[in-house]
Design an enzyme around this catalytic site. Structure first.
Site, PDB file in Angstrom:
ATOM      1  N   GLY A 146       0.798  -1.215   0.000  1.00 21.98           N
ATOM      2  CA  GLY A 146       0.000   0.000   0.000  1.00 21.98           C
ATOM      3  C   GLY A 146       0.833   1.268   0.000  1.00 21.98           C
ATOM      4  N   TYR A 188      14.561  -8.903  -3.286  1.00 17.84           N
ATOM      5  CA  TYR A 188      15.039  -8.221  -2.085  1.00 17.84           C
ATOM      6  C   TYR A 188      14.626  -8.981  -0.831  1.00 17.84           C
ATOM      7  CZ  TYR A 188      16.048  -4.217   0.985  1.00 17.84           C
ATOM      8  OH  TYR A 188      16.555  -3.379   1.945  1.00 17.84           O
TER       9      TYR A 188
END
Length: 246
Positions: free
Chosen positions: A144, A157
């Site tokens: 979000g 990552y």
């Protein structure tokens, strides 16, 4: 302060945003910082060794050069963050080759750096490694915060940083009997002129209501490198403004 007085500390990727702050703080703490990077940062006056951390030969040479110049390596910070040009691709658009390459240049380079410097530290019977991980090696991303921006959290990552966190625990267990400590620091989001909408959304989610500055990360690293942390190993220190507490 002088927590790192007379300690020789190598920082990989020292010419980057966090790397420069780490080197500056090591010097403030009385240590001898060594920047291991492809290129020195403009204006640097600390010791520099050119090193491509994706090359085992370069890593081996880095350890040898630092030991030849300074006699030893007391601390090592795995901070370098190499990545491919398509690093910001969304999950469904990530080429298989890109995923493999990023795991290789980031996580596998940490393995190689640790393997070579730990041979030296283990033989000396002491030393400290700090691996720079991330909150996203511990918790899943909140996508979000990227709404309305071109940004996303790259899938590799999370895999890489999560791997580094647990690899740190492995090394702490393996090298503890030889007097070597291995720890992690996991930063939250560090401000680097990201889009305003992202910054605002990130800040709203963080209990301290701001993103980190590089200088917020450096004291935690200095502590773990120092003798004040002589009984701390295998630990992942969250420096995230409270991001992971909620």
């Amino acid at each position: 302060m002088s927590r790192l007085r007379d300690k020789v500390v190598v920082v990989t990727g020292g010419s980057g945003l966090i790397g420069r702050a780490l080197l500056e703080n090591i010097r403030r703490e009385g240590g001898t910082p060594v920047n291991a990077d492809l290129n020195p940062a403009a204006g640097d006056d600390w010791d520099f060794v050119r090193c491509d951390i994706t090359s085992e030969d370069d890593i081996r040479s880095l350890v040898e050069q630092v030991v030849a110049r300074h006699g030893r390596i007391d601390g090592w910070v795995n901070n370098a963050y190499p990545r491919t040009k398509d690093w910001g691709a969304h999950f469904e658009d990530i080429p298989d080759a890109s995923w493999k390459r990023n795991v290789d240049v980031q996580m596998n380079s940490v393995f190689t750096c640790c393997q070579h410097v730990l041979k030296h530290m283990g033989a000396r019977g002491g030393g400290s490694i700090v691996n720079i991980a991330s909150v996203y090696g511990v918790v899943g991303p909140d996508f979000g915060v990227y709404d309305g921006t071109p940004m996303t959290m790259p899938a590799a990552y999370s895999a890489i940083k999560g791997g580094i966190v647990n690899f740190t625990r492995y090394l702490a267990s393996y090298y503890g009997p030889r007097g070597v400590r291995v720890n992690c620091v996991s930063p939250g989001g560090v401000f680097d002129h990201q889009p305003e909408e992202f910054v605002n959304q990130y800040v709203k989610k963080t209990p301290l209501r701001r993103m980190a500055a590089p200088e917020d990360i450096t004291p935690a690293v200095a502590f773990l490198l120092s003798d004040e942390a002589s009984y701390v190993t295998g630990h992942n220190l969250m420096v995230d403004g409270g991001w992971t507490c909620i």
